[in-house]
Design a protein around this motif. Structure first.
Motif, mmCIF file in Angstrom:
data_model
loop_
_atom_site.group_PDB
_atom_site.id
_atom_site.type_symbol
_atom_site.label_atom_id
_atom_site.label_comp_id
_atom_site.label_asym_id
_atom_site.label_seq_id
_atom_site.Cartn_x
_atom_site.Cartn_y
_atom_site.Cartn_z
ATOM 1 N N GLN A 230 18.620 -61.391 44.569
ATOM 2 C CA GLN A 230 18.933 -62.732 45.058
ATOM 3 C C GLN A 230 20.408 -62.851 45.399
ATOM 4 O O GLN A 230 20.797 -63.662 46.232
ATOM 5 N N ASN B 103 22.000 -67.985 34.462
ATOM 6 C CA ASN B 103 20.790 -68.429 35.135
ATOM 7 C C ASN B 103 20.974 -68.410 36.643
ATOM 8 O O ASN B 103 21.037 -69.445 37.291
ATOM 9 N N PHE B 104 21.097 -67.198 37.220
ATOM 10 C CA PHE B 104 21.234 -67.077 38.670
ATOM 11 C C PHE B 104 20.429 -65.883 39.151
ATOM 12 O O PHE B 104 19.973 -65.076 38.376
ATOM 13 N N SER C 56 29.190 -66.885 40.366
ATOM 14 C CA SER C 56 28.145 -67.635 39.675
ATOM 15 C C SER C 56 28.566 -67.975 38.254
ATOM 16 O O SER C 56 28.267 -69.056 37.739
ATOM 17 N N ASN D 5 15.292 -58.073 40.200
ATOM 18 C CA ASN D 5 14.882 -59.248 40.953
ATOM 19 C C ASN D 5 16.005 -60.282 41.015
ATOM 20 O O ASN D 5 16.277 -60.865 42.075
ATOM 21 N N GLU D 6 16.679 -60.499 39.908
ATOM 22 C CA GLU D 6 17.800 -61.432 39.886
ATOM 23 C C GLU D 6 18.951 -60.930 40.740
ATOM 24 O O GLU D 6 19.601 -61.694 41.455
ATOM 25 N N ILE E 248 19.960 -58.517 32.808
ATOM 26 C CA ILE E 248 19.701 -59.022 34.155
ATOM 27 C C ILE E 248 18.830 -58.009 34.896
ATOM 28 O O ILE E 248 19.024 -56.804 34.771
ATOM 29 N N THR E 249 17.843 -58.497 35.636
ATOM 30 C CA THR E 249 16.857 -57.631 36.280
ATOM 31 C C THR E 249 17.193 -57.404 37.754
ATOM 32 O O THR E 249 18.009 -58.103 38.351
ATOM 33 N N THR F 3 26.106 -59.200 29.370
ATOM 34 C CA THR F 3 24.846 -59.075 30.103
ATOM 35 C C THR F 3 24.745 -57.673 30.675
ATOM 36 O O THR F 3 25.598 -57.258 31.445
#
Length: 282
Positions: free
Chosen positions: A79, A281-282, A158, A75-76, A72-73, A37
Motif C-alpha cells: 500500500q 495502522n497504515f 506515516s 500487504n501493508e 508489518i506484512t 516493528t
C-alpha cells in the motif's frame, strides 16, 4: 547504466520516545515508550531479526526487553510502495528498517546504515522530509541485508502523521515520495553517486526557494547548471525528471509550511495527541 537491486525495500519502523540531543543517542529511560516493528521476512528469520536487534542495541542504546514489537506484512507494505516505485513485494522481501524518535526537539537528524542501505542517502531522506514540513526528530534507517531503502520514507511520514494526529496533505506527501523516487531513478540511469544527486537537489531546491519560482524551464536550467558546476553528467531526461520533482515540492511549499507549524505545535505542547501504540495502522 548502473543497476541497483531493489531487494526488499520495506519498512520496519522503530519508535523510541527519548532522545539524548547532546550526542544523538537514544536512551532507555523509565518514561521512554518504545516500539519496534519488524517486517515479516525479518521477523520470521531469526538470523535477520538478530542482525536488526543487534544494530539497534549497539547504535541506539536500546534494551530490547523493554521494547514493544509489531510485525508489518507485505500487504501493508505494498500500500506504501505503490506510491513510490510502483512495485509489488512478496512476503519474503520485507527487510529495510527505520527508527524514528518523535520527541526530539532539535533539528531533524537522519542516520543511514550505509553498509546495508544501498541507494537512499541521509540527505535524500532529510530533503524529502523537509519538503513535507518535517524538520524535527531523529531517524535511523537500516536493514538486515542490502536494500535500497526507498519505501522507508513513506513509513516515516506515516509515523509522523499518526503520532501527531496531523495528516500530511496528499499533494505534499506525493511531492516528497516523488522526490525520493526521481533521485533513485537518476542514480540508476547515470554515473552519479547518490550523494552527488542528493547534494544537487538540495542546492537547486535552495536556489528555487530563494527565487520563489515555479517556472519549470528555470528550474531545469538550474539543475543543468548545478550539475555542470559539480562535474555531474546528466541526460536531458534526468534533468527534466529532477526539475519536475523540485517543481512539485516548490508548488506545495505553503501546505508544507502549514504542516510544519502543526507538528511544531504538537511537539512544543508536550506531544498532545500522541498515541505511540497506534502509529503503525497504515
Amino acid at each position: 547504466m548502473r543497476k541497483l537491486a531493489i531487494g526488499g525495500i520495506v519498512i520496519i519502523l522503530v519508535v523510541i520516545g527519548a532522545f539524548a540531543a547532546s550526542d544523538n543517542v537514544l536512551t532507555n529511560n523509565n518514561d521512554t515508550t518504545m516500539v519496534i516493528t519488524y517486517g515479516e521476512t525479518t521477523y520470521n528469520n531469526q538470523q535477520y531479526k538478530s542482525i536488526v536487534d543487534d544494530y539497534f542495541s549497539q547504535n541506539a542504546n536500546v534494551i530490547l526487553e523493554n521494547v514493544t514489537t509489531e510485525v508489518i506484512t507485505a500487504n501493508e507494505v505494498n500500500q506504501i510502495s505503490q506510491g513510490i516505485s510502483n512495485k509489488t513485494y512478496d512476503s519474503n522481501q520485507i527487510f529495510s528498517s527505520a527508527l524514528v524518535d518523535l520527541n526530539g526537539t532539535g533539528n531533524l537528524t537522519v542516520n543511514v546504515d550505509t553498509s546495508k542501505i544501498t541507494l537512499v542517502t541521509e540527505e535524500m531522506y532529510a530533503s524529502a522530509l523537509n519538503s513535507t514540513g518535517i524538520n524535527q526528530g531523529y531517524v535511523v534507517v537500516t536493514s538486515p541485508i542490502s536494500a535500497t531503502g526507498e519505501s522507508a520514507l513513506a513509513g516515516i511520514m506515516s509515523c509522523y502523521e499518526e503520532a501527531t494526529n496531523k495528516h500530511i496533505p496528499d499533494e505534499v506527501k506525493k511531492a516528497a515520495n516523488d522526490e525520493i523516487y526521481a533521485q533513485s531513478e537518476v542514480v540508476n540511469s547515470s554515473n552519479a553517486s547518490p550523494h552527488q544527486i542528493s547534494g544537487l537537489v538540495s542546492e537547486v531546491k535552495e536556489e528555487v526557494a530563494q527565487n520563489n519560482t515555479t517556472d519549470i524551464g528555470a528550474i531545469a536550467d538550474a539543475v543543468e547548471q548545478t550539475a555542470s558546476n559539480n562535474g555531474i553528467e546528466l541526460s536531458q531526461a534526468d534533468i527534466d525528471k529532477l526539475a519536475e520533482a523540485i517543481l512539485q515540492t516548490q508548488s506545495v511549499k505553503d501546505q508544507a509550511n502549514d504542516y510544519k507549524n502543526q507538528v511544531t505545535n504538537v511537539i512544543n505542547n508536550g506531544g498532545n495527541g500522541f498515541n505511540i501504540f497506534n502509529i503503525f495502522n497504515f
